[in-house]
Each structure stands twice: as structure tokens, then as C-alpha cells.
Design an enzyme around this catalytic site. Structure first.
Site, mmCIF file in Angstrom:
data_model
loop_
_atom_site.group_PDB
_atom_site.id
_atom_site.type_symbol
_atom_site.label_atom_id
_atom_site.label_comp_id
_atom_site.label_asym_id
_atom_site.label_seq_id
_atom_site.Cartn_x
_atom_site.Cartn_y
_atom_site.Cartn_z
ATOM 1 N N LEU A 154 -0.852 2.798 8.711
ATOM 2 C CA LEU A 154 -0.051 3.363 7.624
ATOM 3 C C LEU A 154 -0.831 3.483 6.325
ATOM 4 O O LEU A 154 -0.511 4.326 5.484
ATOM 5 C CB LEU A 154 1.180 2.476 7.392
ATOM 6 C CG LEU A 154 2.082 2.279 8.613
ATOM 7 C CD1 LEU A 154 3.115 1.197 8.348
ATOM 8 C CD2 LEU A 154 2.762 3.591 8.988
ATOM 9 N N GLY A 155 -1.821 2.625 6.156
ATOM 10 C CA GLY A 155 -2.583 2.675 4.911
ATOM 11 C C GLY A 155 -3.625 1.584 4.880
ATOM 12 O O GLY A 155 -3.641 0.695 5.738
ATOM 13 N N HIS A 211 2.645 -2.494 -0.482
ATOM 14 C CA HIS A 211 1.786 -3.455 0.215
ATOM 15 C C HIS A 211 0.308 -3.218 -0.121
ATOM 16 O O HIS A 211 -0.413 -4.159 -0.482
ATOM 17 C CB HIS A 211 2.048 -3.300 1.726
ATOM 18 C CG HIS A 211 1.183 -4.110 2.634
ATOM 19 N ND1 HIS A 211 1.654 -5.220 3.311
ATOM 20 C CD2 HIS A 211 -0.105 -3.974 3.023
ATOM 21 C CE1 HIS A 211 0.683 -5.722 4.062
ATOM 22 N NE2 HIS A 211 -0.403 -4.974 3.908
ATOM 23 N N GLU A 212 -0.139 -1.986 -0.012
ATOM 24 C CA GLU A 212 -1.567 -1.707 -0.236
ATOM 25 C C GLU A 212 -1.965 -1.950 -1.688
ATOM 26 O O GLU A 212 -3.062 -2.439 -1.964
ATOM 27 C CB GLU A 212 -1.913 -0.272 0.181
ATOM 28 C CG GLU A 212 -1.656 0.055 1.654
ATOM 29 C CD GLU A 212 -2.297 -0.901 2.638
ATOM 30 O OE1 GLU A 212 -3.315 -1.540 2.305
ATOM 31 O OE2 GLU A 212 -1.769 -1.020 3.766
ATOM 32 N N ASP A 274 10.060 -1.413 6.268
ATOM 33 C CA ASP A 274 10.288 -1.177 4.841
ATOM 34 C C ASP A 274 11.625 -1.737 4.363
ATOM 35 O O ASP A 274 11.712 -2.334 3.291
ATOM 36 C CB ASP A 274 10.244 0.325 4.542
ATOM 37 C CG ASP A 274 8.809 0.842 4.462
ATOM 38 O OD1 ASP A 274 7.883 0.092 4.834
ATOM 39 O OD2 ASP A 274 8.636 2.004 4.038
HETATM 40 N N1 ARG Z 1 -1.965 -1.957 6.409
HETATM 41 C C1 ARG Z 1 -0.695 -2.002 7.086
HETATM 42 C C2 ARG Z 1 -0.729 -1.032 8.256
HETATM 43 O O1 ARG Z 1 -1.268 0.038 8.123
HETATM 44 C C3 ARG Z 1 0.423 -1.628 6.165
HETATM 45 C C4 ARG Z 1 1.714 -2.230 6.518
HETATM 46 C C5 ARG Z 1 2.794 -1.682 5.651
HETATM 47 N N2 ARG Z 1 4.100 -2.146 6.051
HETATM 48 C C6 ARG Z 1 5.233 -1.491 5.776
HETATM 49 N N3 ARG Z 1 6.400 -1.989 6.104
HETATM 50 N N4 ARG Z 1 5.239 -0.322 5.199
HETATM 51 O O2 ARG Z 1 -0.227 -1.313 9.321
HETATM 52 ZN ZN ZN Z 2 -2.314 -5.289 4.573
#
Ligand code: ARG
Ligand code: ZN
Ligand code: CA
Length: 301
Positions: A154-155, A211-212, A274
Site C-alpha cells: 500500500l505504501g 501510517h507512512e 483503515d
Molecule cells: N506499509 C504498509 C503496507 O504497505 C502500510 C499499511 C497501511 N495500513 C492501512 N490500514 N492502511 O502494507
Molecule cells: Zn509500516
């Protein structure tokens, strides 16, 4: 009164020439201005624990107002007026990124940060990282390419360097690639209509960026990225945990002797969905404010 920090943000929308999405017609990674702006709103709801928003729920009773605001930059690096939303048509990068893992990747553990084309994209488009938070939205390919062309990742972010904080003093990233990268489908708040285009509806409320940016401001995952019960995130007010969680459907307590009860699945620095997240703790805030006090990333432009 306490000082409230304001961070100017530039959102780089990286796309391959697709038309800009319109409501009800999401065709790809060229997200709309409204979509981009919705993410700024969510950041403020979460970092300011705004009452009446999901970020204000304080379901843990340990959520604090982090007292950091995010605003779209009003001036670009040359001092010219800007909306803070910049579009980059970079076909080779997005193609390379989309093709990178054809037939391969099976989780978010791939070392995206170090892929040359992602690094190049960041270096060539970045605004002065001492003055702006750079956010890039891109299409990440992955094992889902054959379905919808979207990655499970996700990021990702870079830790600040020279922060002096425990746990990140060695691994801070280079200024030339400073910033956070978010998969477009996890960026901002998606309407019910437009969500149907996207995989992973449970990541459509903008908390990936929350989060990021937490990492960017010096926060570690609450389980410390190890399978042992130790204070792996260097925050004594987050329960220890031996692993990440992906849902809030039940109570988890992976460290029974930490004296802090259940794992804090509602923390923005876990991996839960989320809708379940609503907490940064006081100790997490202390780390983030320490980073800002030691870095110039707080100029109000
Ligand atoms: N770095 C994590 C990933 O890409 C980000 C998690 C974000 N979590 C969320 N609930 N949006 O998996
Ligand atoms: Zn993370
Ligand atoms: Ca516990």
C-alpha cells in the site's frame, strides 16, 4: 500554549497519460485533485484527533492530539504560487513499476524503496525535503497484475536521518529520496461508488498515508518488526507485540507480561484495516515532535 507544527505538503501524482479520474469514473492512477485533497483532510483528522471524525474516536483511551497540521504547499521551490498538487506523466517509470513483479511478488515485503526506477522518480521530481513533505502516488504492480494490476503493498516511507532517536539513528534515508510513496488506490478517501473499481476496500479511508507519514516522522511498527516481546517501537505506552495484525475482529494479546493488556490493533502503526485505526499515543507523539525539533521540515510555505 503548545506549539502546533504545520508541514507544507506537495502531492506528486505519477501517471502514464491516462485521463484524470472523475467521480464514478476511476480509470487508473491519475487521481483527481479532490481525491488528493481528501488525503490532507484525513491526515489532519488523524494527527489532530479531530472530534467527530474517525481519527477522533480514541477507542483505546490513549489517543492524543499530535499537534501537527498538514497543508498543501502554496509556494513551489521557486516561490511561485502552486496548488501543491503536481502531475507527472512518466510512462517508463510507471510501466517499469507495474511490470516489476510480474509472476513474482507475494507480499508487501519486497524492497521497493531500493528499486532504481522508484529512486530515480523520487530524485527527479522531489521538492526540497527540508521544506516540504513529498508524497508520491503511483501505481504499484504486483502479483495482482493479472486481476486488477494493483499490488498488495500500500505504501512505503523513509525514516528521518540524524534524528537522534532510538531505533532509527542508523537507518534514516538519504535526503535525495526523502518522502513517502503511496499506491494510488489507498490514497485519500474513496467514495462507495469508486471503491468498486478498487481492490481492498478496507484500505480506502486514507490511513495508509497516516501510517507512512508516521514512519517519516520517526515511528516504528508497534510490534517492532521482531517476534519477541520487547519495546521494539521505543514507546513504553504501546503494548508489546510479537507480530502485526490485519483485523480488529477480536482481541489479541501476544505479550501477556507487558502489563499493558491487549495488543493495540487500533494504533496507526499496526497493519490493521483503515476503519479500525484511531490512535497515536503520547510516546509516539514525543518521537514525532522530537524529529520536527531536530529537522527543518516545518517551514510554513
Ligand atoms: N506499509 C504498509 C503496507 O504497505 C502500510 C499499511 C497501511 N495500513 C492501512 N490500514 N492502511 O502494507
Ligand atoms: Zn509500516
Ligand atoms: Ca500485552
Amino acid at each position: 500554549a503548545a506549539q502546533i507544527y504545520t508541514i507544507p505538503v506537495v502531492i506528486h501524482i505519477v501517471h502514464n497519460g491516462d485521463e484524470i479520474n472523475t467521480p464514478g469514473n476511476v480509470t487508473g492512477e491519475n487521481i483527481s485533485d479532490a481525491q488528493a485533497r481528501s488525503q490532507i483532510e484525513i491526515l489532519n483528522q488523524d494527527y489532530r484527533r479531530m472530534v467527530g471524525t474517525p481519527g477522533g474516536n480514541n477507542s483505546t483511551g490513549k489517543a492524543v492530539d499530535v499537534e501537527i497540521n498538514f497543508v498543501l504547499a502554496k509556494q513551489d521551490p521557486d516561490g511561485l504560487e502552486t496548488t501543491g498538487i503536481i502531475r507527472h506523466e512518466i510512462t517508463p517509470y510507471t510501466d517499469d513499476i507495474a511490470n516489476k513483479f510480474e509472476g513474482g511478488l507475494n507480499d508487501g515485503g519486497a524492497d521497493w524503496e531500493n528499486y532504481a526506477d522508484v529512486q530515480k522518480m523520487k530524485r527527479e521530481t522531489q521538492w526540497d525535503p527540508t521544506k516540504y513533505l513529498n508524497i508520491w502516488t503511483i501505481r504499484m504492480g504486483g502479483e495482482k497484475v493479472e486481476d486488477d494490476g494493483l499490488s498488495d503493498l500500500l505504501g512505503f516511507a523513509q525514516f528521518p536521518s540524524n534524528s537522534g532517536l532510538q531505533g532509527i539513528d542508523v537507518i534514516g534515508g538519504s535526503a535525495a529520496t526523502d518522502g513517502v510513496v503511496i499506491s494510488f488506490h489507498a490514497f485519500g478517501a474513496w467514495s462507495k461508488n469508486d471503491r468498486s473499481f478498487l481492490m481492498n476496500n478496507q484500505y480506502s479511508e486514507g490511513r495508509t498515508t497516516t501510517h507512512e507519514v508516521g514512519h517519516w516522522l520517526g515511528l516504528r511498527h508497534i510490534w517492532g518488526d521482531t517476534d519477541t516481546c520487547e519495546n521494539g517501537d521505543y514507546c513504553l505506552d504501546t503494548p508489546d507485540a510479537t507480530e502485526e495484525h490485519y483485523d480488529c475482529s477480536q482481541a489479541y494479546d501476544t505479550c501477556l507480561n507487558d502489563g499493558l493488556g491487549n495488543d493495540m490493533v487500533e494504533n496507526y502503526m499496526d497493519y490493521t484495516t483503515d476503519g479500525c485505526m484511531d490512535t497515536f499515543t503520547q510516546n509516539q507523539k514525543d518521537r514525532m515532535i522530537a524529529v520536527l525539533n531536530n529537522s527543518p521540515r516545518r517551514v510554513d510555505l
